[in-house]
Design a protein around this motif. Structure first.
Motif, PDB file in Angstrom:
ATOM      1  N   THR A   1       0.803   3.775  -3.252  1.00 17.90           N
ATOM      2  CA  THR A   1       0.192   5.028  -2.977  1.00 17.90           C
ATOM      3  C   THR A   1       0.968   5.890  -2.928  1.00 17.90           C
ATOM      4  N   GLY A   2       2.176   5.670  -3.123  1.00 15.31           N
ATOM      5  CA  GLY A   2       3.463   6.529  -3.409  1.00 15.31           C
ATOM      6  C   GLY A   2       3.461   6.888  -5.123  1.00 15.31           C
ATOM      7  N   TYR A   3       3.547   5.622  -5.578  1.00 14.60           N
ATOM      8  CA  TYR A   3       3.195   5.727  -7.452  1.00 14.60           C
ATOM      9  C   TYR A   3       2.235   6.384  -7.738  1.00 14.60           C
ATOM     10  N   ALA A   4       0.896   6.601  -7.024  1.00 17.88           N
ATOM     11  CA  ALA A   4      -0.584   7.392  -7.451  1.00 17.88           C
ATOM     12  C   ALA A   4       0.499   8.973  -7.364  1.00 17.88           C
ATOM     13  N   THR A   5       0.875   9.173  -5.797  1.00 20.37           N
ATOM     14  CA  THR A   5       1.265  10.570  -5.536  1.00 20.37           C
ATOM     15  C   THR A   5       1.745  10.757  -7.245  1.00 20.37           C
ATOM     16  N   GLY A   6       3.120  10.079  -7.247  1.00 20.53           N
ATOM     17  CA  GLY A   6       3.820  10.251  -7.906  1.00 20.53           C
ATOM     18  C   GLY A   6       3.470  10.504  -9.346  1.00 20.53           C
ATOM     19  N   ILE A   7       2.596  10.256  -9.768  1.00 31.68           N
ATOM     20  CA  ILE A   7       2.041  10.276 -10.965  1.00 31.68           C
ATOM     21  C   ILE A   7       1.155  11.319 -11.647  1.00 31.68           C
ATOM     22  N   LEU A   8      -0.180  11.714 -10.012  1.00 35.45           N
ATOM     23  CA  LEU A   8      -0.241  12.596  -9.940  1.00 35.45           C
ATOM     24  C   LEU A   8       0.104  14.187  -9.951  1.00 35.45           C
TER      25      LEU A   8
ATOM     26  N   PHE B   1      -1.224  11.590  -1.210  1.00 36.75           N
ATOM     27  CA  PHE B   1       0.405  11.771  -0.211  1.00 36.75           C
ATOM     28  C   PHE B   1      -0.503  11.378   1.170  1.00 36.75           C
ATOM     29  N   THR B   2      -1.355  12.470   1.461  1.00 34.96           N
ATOM     30  CA  THR B   2      -1.874  11.887   2.723  1.00 34.96           C
ATOM     31  C   THR B   2      -1.428  10.369   3.054  1.00 34.96           C
ATOM     32  N   ALA B   3      -2.720   9.473   2.641  1.00 38.73           N
ATOM     33  CA  ALA B   3      -2.717   8.231   2.500  1.00 38.73           C
ATOM     34  C   ALA B   3      -1.243   7.603   3.126  1.00 38.73           C
ATOM     35  N   HIS B   4       0.258   7.986   1.469  1.00 39.69           N
ATOM     36  CA  HIS B   4       1.260   7.938   2.403  1.00 39.69           C
ATOM     37  C   HIS B   4       1.706   8.081   3.298  1.00 39.69           C
ATOM     38  N   PHE B   5       1.408   9.183   3.722  1.00 41.49           N
ATOM     39  CA  PHE B   5       1.878   9.431   4.962  1.00 41.49           C
ATOM     40  C   PHE B   5       1.361   8.943   6.051  1.00 41.49           C
ATOM     41  N   LEU B   6       0.145   8.726   6.701  1.00 44.67           N
ATOM     42  CA  LEU B   6      -0.741   7.520   7.017  1.00 44.67           C
ATOM     43  C   LEU B   6      -0.584   5.722   7.028  1.00 44.67           C
TER      44      LEU B   6
ATOM     45  N   LEU C   1       0.862  -1.115  -0.284  1.00 46.73           N
ATOM     46  CA  LEU C   1      -0.294  -0.333   0.013  1.00 46.73           C
ATOM     47  C   LEU C   1       0.912   1.158  -0.236  1.00 46.73           C
ATOM     48  N   MET C   2       2.228   1.842   0.378  1.00 43.00           N
ATOM     49  CA  MET C   2       3.404   2.334   0.594  1.00 43.00           C
ATOM     50  C   MET C   2       3.215   2.677  -0.629  1.00 43.00           C
ATOM     51  N   VAL C   3       3.901   1.952  -1.129  1.00 43.00           N
ATOM     52  CA  VAL C   3       4.711   1.620  -2.626  1.00 43.00           C
ATOM     53  C   VAL C   3       2.841   2.306  -3.915  1.00 43.00           C
TER      54      VAL C   3
END
Length: 175
Positions: free
Chosen positions: A101-108, A133-138, A97-99
């Protein structure tokens, strides 16, 4: 009985990479403004580390499912014994899930072009604008907490129970 040597190597390599990547995220990237010189280089390391961690995690799961492993290590506490398996799979799930959400943030945020293709475009003002990004942080907070509990549990086995748990996740003869 010990875990398969490949699983042992993947465990310790993954542990170092996950802790280092969390440190880079919390200790460097979170404290550095997006306009700071050098942030893109650190972000490149962080993102590449995340991709490597995902690959190692997938390989670990395959090796874990295909190789013999030691029996569960009881603690003498029924609740702790029942939590062990979900906690271990929780580590895998949180990493995936970390990867994601990180990937999704990177794309966005357009990071592949900025970070890996050197487009010259600036980083977004803030990553906080992206819900991923908020999800990635949490998720990072949850992962750090679960890792801390994993370490405490391993130390409990080693120091209190003295059951030789660390030998299982070490190199040497398997039986």
């Amino acid at each position: 009985m010990r875990y398969h040597p490949l699983l042992v190597a993947l465990h310790w390599l993954s542990a170092v990479l996950v802790i280092a990547t969390l440190f880079v995220g919390f200790g460097l990237l979170a404290t550095m403004p997006n306009e700071a010189a050098g942030k893109i280089a650190i972000l490149r390391w962080h993102m590449a580390g995340g991709m490597l961690i995902l690959a190692l995690t997938v390989i670990r799961l395959v090796v874990r499912w295909r190789t013999a492993r030691p029996a569960a290590a009881p603690t003498g506490n029924m609740l702790l014994d029942r939590l062990a398996t979900p906690a271990h799979y929780g580590l895998y799930l949180l990493i995936v899930l970390m990867v994601a959400t990180g990937y999704a943030t990177g794309i966005l945020a357009g990071l592949p072009a900025i970070v890996f293709a050197n487009s010259g475009d600036p980083l977004p003002r803030s990553f906080a604008a992206y819900p991923t990004f908020t999800a990635h942080f949490l998720l990072a907070l949850l992962l750090a907490g679960l890792i801390a509990m994993h370490i405490v549990a391993a130390l409990y086995h080693h120091v209190v129970l003295k059951d030789g748990l660390f030998r299982r996740m070490n190199f040497g003869r398997r039986s």
